[in-house]
Design a protein around this motif. Structure first.
Motif, short mmCIF file in Angstrom:
data_model
loop_
_atom_site.label_atom_id
_atom_site.label_comp_id
_atom_site.label_asym_id
_atom_site.label_seq_id
_atom_site.Cartn_x
_atom_site.Cartn_y
_atom_site.Cartn_z
N VAL A 104 12.98 -19.36 -65.70
CA VAL A 104 14.33 -19.92 -65.47
C VAL A 104 15.39 -18.90 -65.87
O VAL A 104 16.37 -18.69 -65.14
N ILE A 105 15.19 -18.23 -67.02
CA ILE A 105 16.17 -17.24 -67.47
C ILE A 105 16.28 -16.08 -66.47
O ILE A 105 17.37 -15.66 -66.10
N PHE A 135 19.30 -13.42 -62.00
CA PHE A 135 19.47 -12.97 -60.61
C PHE A 135 20.51 -13.83 -59.88
O PHE A 135 21.20 -13.34 -58.99
N ALA A 136 20.57 -15.10 -60.27
CA ALA A 136 21.43 -16.02 -59.53
C ALA A 136 22.90 -15.89 -59.93
O ALA A 136 23.78 -16.12 -59.11
N LEU A 137 23.15 -15.49 -61.18
CA LEU A 137 24.54 -15.47 -61.66
C LEU A 137 25.45 -14.53 -60.85
O LEU A 137 26.54 -14.94 -60.46
N LEU A 141 29.87 -15.74 -54.78
CA LEU A 141 30.17 -16.90 -53.95
C LEU A 141 31.48 -17.55 -54.42
O LEU A 141 32.35 -17.85 -53.61
N GLY A 142 31.60 -17.73 -55.73
CA GLY A 142 32.80 -18.38 -56.27
C GLY A 142 34.04 -17.56 -56.01
O GLY A 142 35.04 -18.08 -55.48
N VAL A 143 33.98 -16.28 -56.33
CA VAL A 143 35.18 -15.43 -56.20
C VAL A 143 35.60 -15.29 -54.74
O VAL A 143 36.79 -15.23 -54.43
N SER A 144 34.62 -15.26 -53.83
CA SER A 144 34.98 -15.04 -52.42
C SER A 144 35.81 -16.19 -51.86
O SER A 144 36.49 -16.01 -50.85
#
Lengths: 286, 487
Positions: free
Chosen positions: A14-15, A20-22, A28-31
């Protein structure tokens, strides 16, 4: 009985996944953040960044990259599998392994893993082939990866050769053996090979630097690289300087990774479908 | 019947001969010569009016060889080493004497002196640049640039709010930074390394204390010493060290990218930067906060009133012609360059075509470019062929009158003219310099980062100076001064 996954290993997975996902989540968020609100530290969402970055130049570059990755990926798989299959058959036919010619080919391939002529001879070869500043220059010089041939060969060697011999006894030629025995058994391997080559070609921005002269033929990775570094150093000395905010850069990155994400999804869907069994011998092959 | 047929055949034959003659005569017209031109971020629009004007005037077709800024020097080296030399290409010219000498002596660059009478605009560009010749011969035409367009930028609206003037000395700069920190809670001064650990943009602070950037300095006894080990640089570093320990200088100044530095400024986390892209800063800041304002300031004066900033010798790159072109093509290439360097050519690349990109009203040029409110798009965005201007001039040396940053840019260029200091012995590198200078400069950058953060400044400075001299600095200094150097 279902075996429980150990807590520690699950936590580690999970970590790692989060690590990798962060960056992806950040991108995604900033775009989708409004450029001005990004600087003000506010949360205002917009689709304007995507709309601005999805201009003709970026879309053309994405199309160029899609073309080089699809065509390059497919041709790479054909060449890789052909090379590995030839070595597989040559080795399997003799009790003592590969014949001298096959060994020479393998030795040459292995030597190329270690030794490389360098950029200048590479450029000269591509130039004398007349490929410079053509779309073909983006993938033809990179079609065959020795390491991939070796991986593929190892995978083929795991096929019991008795299956090949049985097909032979039924009158099948090398191509028929490949189509009816090897391909159904190794289709997932070949799909994975395609995916690896697709990504290798997709990420190959340096081919655009070395072999392409026109900005219209640049692949998207080179365009992105230029965009991400556009505020660096003496960028204003060029005449193309247009300020691009971080949300807009992230939007461009998002647009450019969509084809790769689709390729992953497509290959995953194909490889999950049930593989065909080796075809029965037909009347012709009997 | 036979006569009629014969007549028809004769008429057809005559018509055929006439058509063939016409076609042949058209074919005999000289075809435009294809010229390959190498530059970073360069493109042409073959259907655009600027390209058509150039083709009509000079009779050449242009084939761009373009590459991103970050890769241009590497790609040019590969092309030259492979024998695929473009017809026209940029290099750093005399600014990189080693590489330029090698190219010239290898016979790759066309010697230009023999052509100057026929091409007056090229000759005009080379006038007064005798120091750029190699063995008495010109091999490149400089692409002009402001002497310096570096400028200090400060948040004018913050100054208004705190009732402070624009700083003009290093002490005022420090007081202003302290006020920004205390009243607004920011780390006021930010910097970034384009290629040099963050000091490049802070170079006006070095000059304020009598030091310098990548230059020899008079040592006060008729000789020269390198700026990196001068007392001026030492005192400037001590000042910067103080800014760092007071929390007035961005602690990441040596690892920020230029984009990160700009982000800090635009998001209000910093209020003082030195840079040369004024338009980028002002345009973006206006969009984020219409109430915000950028003031520019001259290089601050030091304790003894000295001011200055690093400057170039009016050029950054230079245009050379492939020496191996056939004579006819060589002439066409020189004609093209001569046209681009002419008044007409430069006006075409700056303003575009009259009636298409601008029109003249009451003696003034008025833009016909697409615009968003008062902000007009740049000519090279509308017609890519305008990017040919980068073979003639670079950067913010010029901006159109309708650019809302026009006055700011003019002030910055004037600033550079007034305070810019061109490094001494720019084209004159001694053998020891060619051998050691790059390595010693890298040593200075690394050591300066440590010195800014150092708690034992004097001891660390001394260690750096000793090392610098031991690693070749002693030999370099002795050779420059023409006498043994002992220290």
């Amino acid at each position: 009985m279902v075996r429980r996954a150990p807590v520690l290993s699950t936590a580690v997975v999970v970590i790692v996944l989060l690590l990798f996902a962060l960056p992806l989540a950040y991108m995604l968020g900033v775009s989708f953040l409004q450029a001005e609100s990004y600087y003000r530290g506010e949360l205002r969402l917009t689709l304007a960044n995507l709309a601005r970055m999805a201009d003709a130049r970026l879309l053309r570059a994405v199309a160029v990259s899609c073309g080089m990755a699809l065509v390059g990926g497919a041709l790479s798989v054909v060449l890789t599998v052909a090379g590995a299959y030839g070595l597989f058959l040559a080795g399997a036919r003799r009790a003592s392994g590969l014949p001298p010619a096959g060994r020479a080919v393998l030795a040459a391939a292995l030597a190329l893993l270690i030794f490389h002529g360098g950029v200048i001879p590479f450029y000269m070869v591509v130039r004398h082939l007349g490929l410079v500043n053509s779309y073909a220059a983006l993938f033809v010089p990179y079609l065959l990866q020795t390491l991939m041939v070796l991986y593929c060969l190892e995978s083929l060697r795991k096929i019991p050769f008795s299956l090949v011999e049985a097909a032979r006894m039924d009158g099948a030629g090398d191509l028929q053996v490949f189509a009816r025995v090897v391909l159904p058994l190794r289709i997932r391997v070949f799909l994975a090979l395609f995916l690896v080559h697709f990504v290798l070609h997709w990420n190959n921005w340096y081919a655009g630097v070395l072999f392409i002269h026109s900005t219209r033929k640049q692949p998207v990775q080179l365009l992105l690289r230029n965009l991400l570094f556009s505020d660096q150093g003496f960028r204003n000395l060029g005449m193309s300087g247009v300020s691009v905010s971080p949300p807009e850069k992230m939007a461009a990155v998002l647009l450019s990774i969509l084809p790769v994400a689709l390729a992953y999804a497509g290959v995953l869907a194909l490889s999950r479908s049930r593989p065909a069994k080796p075809g029965p011998a037909t009347e012709e092959t009997r | 019947m036979k006569r009629t047929a014969l007549l028809i055949v004769s008429v057809l034959a005559v018509a055929a001969v006439a058509a063939a003659t016409l076609l042949l005569s058209c074919g005999a017209r000289p075809k435009p010569e294809m010229v390959t031109m190498f530059h970073w971020d360069f493109e042409v629009d073959r259907d655009g009016p600027i390209y058509r004007r150039i083709r009509d005037r000079v009779g050449v077709e242009i084939e761009p060889v373009s590459v991103p800024w970050s890769e241009w020097a590497g790609k040019l080296n590969v092309m030259i080493a492979s024998g695929d030399v473009p017809d026209v290409f940029v290099t750093y010219g005399p600014g990189d004497p080693d590489a330029f000498d090698r190219l010239a002596r290898d016979g790759l660059l066309l010697p230009l002196s023999g052509y100057l009478e026929r091409y007056p605009n090229i000759a005009a560009r080379l006038a007064g640049r005798e120091n750029q010749r190699i063995d008495g011969e010109y091999y490149a035409v400089p692409v002009t640039l402001p002497k310096s367009d570096h400028v200090g930028m400060i948040r004018g609206d913050w100054l208004d709010r705190l009732g402070l003037p624009v700083p003009s000395t290093v002490e005022e700069l420090r007081q202003t930074a302290r006020a920004f920190k205390k009243e607004l809670g920011v780390i006021p001064i930010s910097s970034s390394p384009p290629h040099t650990a963050g000091f490049f943009w802070l170079n006006p602070l070095l000059y304020a204390f009598g030091g310098g950037w990548d230059t020899w300095l008079p040592d006060g006894s008729g000789g020269y010493l390198m700026c990196w080990v001068s007392e001026g640089n030492r005192e400037a570093l001590r000042f910067i060290n103080g800014l760092y320990h007071e929390g007035l200088l961005d602690p990441e100044f040596f690892s920020n990218t230029d984009a990160e530095k700009m982000d800090r400024f635009l998001s209000g986390r910093a209020g003082i930067v030195f840079h040369n892209t004024i338009s980028l800063y002002t345009d973006r800041l206006q969009a984020i906060d219409p109430g915000a304002r950028i003031d520019i300031f001259e290089p601050p004066a030091g304790p003894s009133g000295q001011r200055g900033e690093w400057a170039m010798d009016g050029f950054f790159t230079a245009v050379s012609v492939n020496s191996r072109l056939p004579e006819r093509k060589r002439d066409r290439v020189l004609q093209l360059l001569d046209f681009l360097y002419s008044r007409e050519g430069l006006e075409l690349l700056r303003y575009g075509v009259e009636g298409v990109h601008y029109q003249v009203r009451e003696g003034r040029k008025v833009p016909l470019l697409p615009h968003d409110g008062e902000v007009y798009r740049r000519l090279e965005e509308v017609d890519r062929t305008a990017s040919l201007r980068s073979f003639v001039e670079l950067g913010d040396i010029w901006s159109p009158e309708w650019d809302r940053n026009h006055d700011l840019i003019r002030r910055a260029v004037a600033n550079g003219e007034k305070h810019g200091r061109v490094p001494l012995f720019l084209y004159d590198k001694t053998p020891a310099e060619r051998k050691h200078r790059k390595q010693l400069t890298d040593l200075a950058f690394q050591s300066y980062v440590t010195l800014v953060q150092s708690d034992t400044f004097d001891r660390d400075w001394q260690a750096f100076v000793d090392k610098w001299y031991a690693y070749g600095g002693r030999e370099m200094t002795a050779e420059r001064n023409g006498k043994p150097f002992t220290r």
